[in-house]
Scaffold this motif. Structure first.
Motif, PDB file in Angstrom:
ATOM      1  N   THR A   1       0.817  -1.222   0.000  1.00  0.00           N
ATOM      2  CA  THR A   1       0.000   0.000   0.000  1.00  0.00           C
ATOM      3  C   THR A   1       0.846   1.265   0.000  1.00  0.00           C
ATOM      4  OG1 THR A   1      -0.190  -0.145   2.418  1.00  0.00           O
ATOM      5  CG2 THR A   1      -1.973  -1.108   1.122  1.00  0.00           C
ATOM      6  N   GLY A   2       2.155   1.110  -0.189  1.00  0.00           N
ATOM      7  CA  GLY A   2       3.014   2.279  -0.294  1.00  0.00           C
ATOM      8  C   GLY A   2       3.435   2.876   1.030  1.00  0.00           C
ATOM      9  N   GLN A   3       3.102   2.224   2.139  1.00  0.00           N
ATOM     10  CA  GLN A   3       3.483   2.735   3.470  1.00  0.00           C
ATOM     11  C   GLN A   3       4.844   2.146   3.849  1.00  0.00           C
ATOM     12  OE1 GLN A   3      -0.038   2.529   6.280  1.00  0.00           O
ATOM     13  NE2 GLN A   3      -0.922   1.457   4.517  1.00  0.00           N
ATOM     14  N   LEU A   4       5.868   2.572   3.117  1.00  0.00           N
ATOM     15  CA  LEU A   4       7.154   1.896   3.211  1.00  0.00           C
ATOM     16  C   LEU A   4       7.915   2.236   4.490  1.00  0.00           C
ATOM     17  CD1 LEU A   4       8.115   2.226  -0.529  1.00  0.00           C
ATOM     18  CD2 LEU A   4       7.139   0.265   0.621  1.00  0.00           C
ATOM     19  N   ILE A   5       7.687   3.421   5.017  1.00  0.00           N
ATOM     20  CA  ILE A   5       8.308   3.762   6.296  1.00  0.00           C
ATOM     21  C   ILE A   5       7.709   2.890   7.397  1.00  0.00           C
ATOM     22  CG2 ILE A   5       8.591   5.587   8.023  1.00  0.00           C
ATOM     23  CD1 ILE A   5       8.715   7.591   5.710  1.00  0.00           C
ATOM     24  N   SER A   6       6.396   2.706   7.352  1.00  0.00           N
ATOM     25  CA  SER A   6       5.732   1.823   8.317  1.00  0.00           C
ATOM     26  C   SER A   6       6.225   0.394   8.162  1.00  0.00           C
ATOM     27  CB  SER A   6       4.211   1.872   8.120  1.00  0.00           C
ATOM     28  OG  SER A   6       3.706   3.152   8.400  1.00  0.00           O
ATOM     29  N   ALA A   7       6.391  -0.041   6.904  1.00  0.00           N
ATOM     30  CA  ALA A   7       6.883  -1.401   6.658  1.00  0.00           C
ATOM     31  C   ALA A   7       8.244  -1.612   7.297  1.00  0.00           C
ATOM     32  CB  ALA A   7       6.958  -1.666   5.156  1.00  0.00           C
ATOM     33  N   GLN A   8       9.123  -0.611   7.151  1.00  0.00           N
ATOM     34  CA  GLN A   8      10.452  -0.718   7.742  1.00  0.00           C
ATOM     35  C   GLN A   8      10.366  -0.784   9.265  1.00  0.00           C
ATOM     36  OE1 GLN A   8      13.603  -0.727   5.782  1.00  0.00           O
ATOM     37  NE2 GLN A   8      14.016  -1.717   7.745  1.00  0.00           N
ATOM     38  N   THR A   9       9.461   0.020   9.836  1.00  0.00           N
ATOM     39  CA  THR A   9       9.282   0.025  11.288  1.00  0.00           C
ATOM     40  C   THR A   9       8.804  -1.330  11.780  1.00  0.00           C
ATOM     41  OG1 THR A   9       8.749   2.389  11.248  1.00  0.00           O
ATOM     42  CG2 THR A   9       8.098   1.160  13.213  1.00  0.00           C
ATOM     43  N   TYR A  10       7.824  -1.897  11.081  1.00  0.00           N
ATOM     44  CA  TYR A  10       7.308  -3.217  11.456  1.00  0.00           C
ATOM     45  C   TYR A  10       8.405  -4.282  11.382  1.00  0.00           C
ATOM     46  CZ  TYR A  10       2.348  -1.823  11.382  1.00  0.00           C
ATOM     47  OH  TYR A  10       1.136  -1.259  11.654  1.00  0.00           O
ATOM     48  N   ILE A  11       9.128  -4.292  10.260  1.00  0.00           N
ATOM     49  CA  ILE A  11      10.098  -5.365  10.047  1.00  0.00           C
ATOM     50  C   ILE A  11      11.239  -5.275  11.048  1.00  0.00           C
ATOM     51  CG2 ILE A  11      11.787  -4.438   8.389  1.00  0.00           C
ATOM     52  CD1 ILE A  11       9.800  -7.689   7.964  1.00  0.00           C
ATOM     53  N   ASN A  12      11.587  -4.049  11.466  1.00  0.00           N
ATOM     54  CA  ASN A  12      12.653  -3.886  12.456  1.00  0.00           C
ATOM     55  C   ASN A  12      12.293  -4.526  13.798  1.00  0.00           C
ATOM     56  OD1 ASN A  12      14.267  -2.520  10.656  1.00  0.00           O
ATOM     57  ND2 ASN A  12      13.723  -0.489  11.409  1.00  0.00           N
ATOM     58  N   GLN A  13      10.985  -4.601  14.074  1.00  0.00           N
ATOM     59  CA  GLN A  13      10.533  -5.152  15.350  1.00  0.00           C
ATOM     60  C   GLN A  13      10.762  -6.662  15.462  1.00  0.00           C
ATOM     61  OE1 GLN A  13       6.487  -4.027  16.477  1.00  0.00           O
ATOM     62  NE2 GLN A  13       6.636  -2.189  15.219  1.00  0.00           N
ATOM     63  N   ILE A  14      10.884  -7.331  14.323  1.00  0.00           N
ATOM     64  CA  ILE A  14      10.882  -8.801  14.356  1.00  0.00           C
ATOM     65  C   ILE A  14      12.162  -9.441  13.821  1.00  0.00           C
ATOM     66  CG2 ILE A  14       8.382  -9.050  14.322  1.00  0.00           C
ATOM     67  CD1 ILE A  14       8.522  -9.412  11.321  1.00  0.00           C
ATOM     68  N   LEU A  15      13.153  -8.626  13.448  1.00  0.00           N
ATOM     69  CA  LEU A  15      14.374  -9.195  12.875  1.00  0.00           C
ATOM     70  C   LEU A  15      15.160 -10.018  13.887  1.00  0.00           C
ATOM     71  CD1 LEU A  15      15.683  -6.312  10.564  1.00  0.00           C
ATOM     72  CD2 LEU A  15      14.547  -8.431   9.900  1.00  0.00           C
ATOM     73  N   ASN A  16      14.978  -9.742  15.165  1.00  0.00           N
ATOM     74  CA  ASN A  16      15.735 -10.470  16.199  1.00  0.00           C
ATOM     75  C   ASN A  16      14.858 -11.405  17.022  1.00  0.00           C
ATOM     76  OD1 ASN A  16      18.243  -9.179  15.600  1.00  0.00           O
ATOM     77  ND2 ASN A  16      17.498  -7.352  16.660  1.00  0.00           N
ATOM     78  N   ASN A  17      13.666 -11.724  16.508  1.00  0.00           N
ATOM     79  CA  ASN A  17      12.772 -12.599  17.263  1.00  0.00           C
ATOM     80  C   ASN A  17      13.226 -14.066  17.146  1.00  0.00           C
ATOM     81  OD1 ASN A  17      10.671 -14.418  15.583  1.00  0.00           O
ATOM     82  ND2 ASN A  17      11.349 -12.660  14.372  1.00  0.00           N
ATOM     83  N   GLU A  18      12.660 -14.917  17.975  1.00  0.00           N
ATOM     84  CA  GLU A  18      13.070 -16.328  18.020  1.00  0.00           C
ATOM     85  C   GLU A  18      12.031 -17.270  17.415  1.00  0.00           C
ATOM     86  OE1 GLU A  18      14.063 -17.258  22.027  1.00  0.00           O
ATOM     87  OE2 GLU A  18      15.541 -15.663  22.218  1.00  0.00           O
ATOM     88  N   PHE A  19      11.037 -16.720  16.734  1.00  0.00           N
ATOM     89  CA  PHE A  19      10.015 -17.556  16.094  1.00  0.00           C
ATOM     90  C   PHE A  19      10.637 -18.250  14.885  1.00  0.00           C
ATOM     91  CE2 PHE A  19       6.270 -17.743  13.081  1.00  0.00           C
ATOM     92  CZ  PHE A  19       5.639 -18.802  13.715  1.00  0.00           C
TER      93      PHE A  19
END
Length: 513
Positions: free
Chosen positions: A91-109
């Protein structure tokens, strides 16, 4: 706090059931089942999550986002955050996408599909090396998953690791002979010897009744293999077979596109840039696909003061807004008649500043930004835009030989030679108009001049962009930088004139033009 919790067997079974319903177009059945689950258990976050996937399949991105947010409000599961990140890119919300993805890059799932999804989002955000790392993680968990194997092979191709890509693709089509997308990807990497073997296999496979999409990939793979063998009439026949069925589906109107471009020029002639003291000075490489945009990008990115950011779709998405269609007069009228487009494009600068250090300038090579030159320069008056132009016959054949995603409305012209020819004329009208209007901001560079006179041409481009020219700008092919474009093989080679007259192999097909 993000919850790390593996899916239960019941959730996995429900997910498989819903995915199967979606793949068979039974969206109503899936919807009713999930709504019933939620009525029985109001806090069933997983059913909300799956219902979002159903709505996304139905084309309702707004509802899908609300449902994902509902899932996340009940359970902070990384899977929901990853899907919100992907939806944000769509949907073009690329700043939001980056924010979301940063939250889960170090998760253990740990889940292969989850890792693959993260890689998908990172690829869309232009982080190709990091995406490859996640694709490798996904493959390590599920090495026999065809889609994950294919995605890893594509990741290797983007990074220029062609032998690794070839090895994966060869093993994949042994296990999955009808995975035609993999056949196409492999055909791009073949040589004379491997093309003969591959061609024999493909010609046998296409005797079956294939779907439109499978036929598209299969015939294109056949065509590429015939090219490796210098059998160009057979190659053309296969290209034509690949394009014909897709052309019937997309229903592209060359007349409508020409009218759209003329309307754009008419609006542009009346458009006056508002005063703007923004010092942001990005560089844009635009052009009809297969016109040398990737080559020019690699040359400019050799500058010590420039960092490439690939092909960002931000500008088209920001100008499009909530309109489902990209290229129509209503979108143009709204964009030119309101200040909203210029205000929206300020988000592009925020996005670039996330990717590029402040001391460097960005280089964006999304080719179709040529439609939005007025808005780019109204927002960023110091921007420089290089429009690539290629000889007409060469451009038409190069586009006819290329396989594009039918889901991209920008490429719908490419499934018929006459339509490609008309599109070429529309493009030339547009860039000539903008080059006349913005002499200090827009230049046209001929592909043939670039490859024939590289030193003189690159000096002119560097001077236009206010960059200090350096002779090693021609050593771009030595860099192991990612390339996700159709030129990912060519840009690993030194500058040469091999492709200038390649179109003559198909001269027999151009008489109608």
């Amino acid at each position: 706090m993000i919850i790390v919790m593996q899916l239960t067997s019941a959730q996995i079974q429900l997910q498989q059931q819903i995915n199967q319903a979606i793949s068979h177009g039974k969206l109503n059945d899936a919807h009713h089942l999930l709504v019933r689950n939620i009525k029985n258990v109001p806090n069933d976050h997983f059913s909300y999550f799956l219902l979002a996937q159903v709505n996304l399949a139905a084309g309702d991105k707004v509802k899908a986002q609300k449902l994902l947010e509902k899932s996340l409000s009940i359970s902070k599961h990384p899977l929901y955050i990853a899907h919100l990140a992907k939806l944000a890119t769509l949907t073009g919300q690329l700043i939001s996408a980056q924010t979301y993805i940063n939250q889960i890059l170090n998760n253990e799932f740990k889940d292969a599909a989850f890792f693959d999804l993260i890689a998908n989002v990172l690829t869309r955000l232009g982080h190709f090396q990091t995406a490859l790392n996640w694709q490798q993680k996904a493959f390590a968990l599920e090495p026999y998953n065809p889609q994950i194997t294919y995605n890893l092979a594509v990741g290797y191709k983007v990074m220029g690791e062609f032998e690794k890509a070839r090895d994966l693709l060869e093993h994949l089509i042994i296990k999955q002979p009808t995975y035609f997308q993999a056949h196409y990807s492999l055909a791009e990497l073949n040589n004379v010897t491997s093309a003969k073997v591959h061609l024999t296999q493909l010609l046998e496979l296409v005797k079956s009744n294939l779907s439109t999409q499978d036929n598209h990939y299969a015939q294109h793979a056949i065509a590429l293999n015939y090219e490796h063998l210098n059998e160009f009439k057979k190659a053309y026949k296969a290209f034509y077979a690949s394009k014909k069925t897709i052309n019937q589906v997309v229903k592209y109107s060359p007349q409508q596109h020409s009218q759209f471009c003329q309307h754009l020029i008419n609006l542009s002639q009346q458009f006056i840039r508002p005063a703007n003291n923004n010092n942001f000075a990005p560089i844009f490489i635009v052009g009809m696909p297969r016109s040398g945009t990737t080559l020019m990008e690699k040359i400019i990115n050799q500058s010590a003061t420039v960092q490439g950011i690939g092909e960002l779709n931000d500008i088209a998405q920001l100008c499009q807004g909530n309109n489902k269609q990209v290229l129509n007069n209503d979108v143009l009228n709204i964009a030119y008649q309101t200040k909203q487009s210029i205000e929206q494009l300020n988000h592009y600068q925020q996005r670039v500043e996330q990717l590029v250090p402040k001391k460097l300038r960005s280089c964006d090579k999304q080719p179709f930004n040529f439609y939005y030159i007025d808005f780019i320069l109204a927002t960023y008056p110091n921007a420089k835009i290089v429009c690539m132009q290629r000889e007409q016959h060469a451009s038409c054949i190069a586009n006819f030989r290329q396989l594009y995603n039918p889901a991209s409305a920008f490429h719908h012209y490419s499934y018929d030679l006459a339509n490609i020819n008309r599109f070429y004329q529309d493009y030339c009208l547009l860039i000539n108009h903008f080059a006349r209007k913005y002499k200090n901001n827009v230049m046209i560079m001929q592909y043939e001049e670039l490859v024939s006179e590289p030193i003189n041409s690159t000096q002119k481009v560097y001077d236009f962009c206010h960059l200090d020219w350096q002779v090693d700008c021609l050593d771009f092919y030595k860099q192991q930088t990612p390339s996700a474009t159709a030129s990912k093989v060519q840009v690993r080679q030194p500058l040469n004139c091999k492709t200038i007259n390649y179109w003559r192999h198909y001269e027999f097909a151009l008489s109608a033009l």
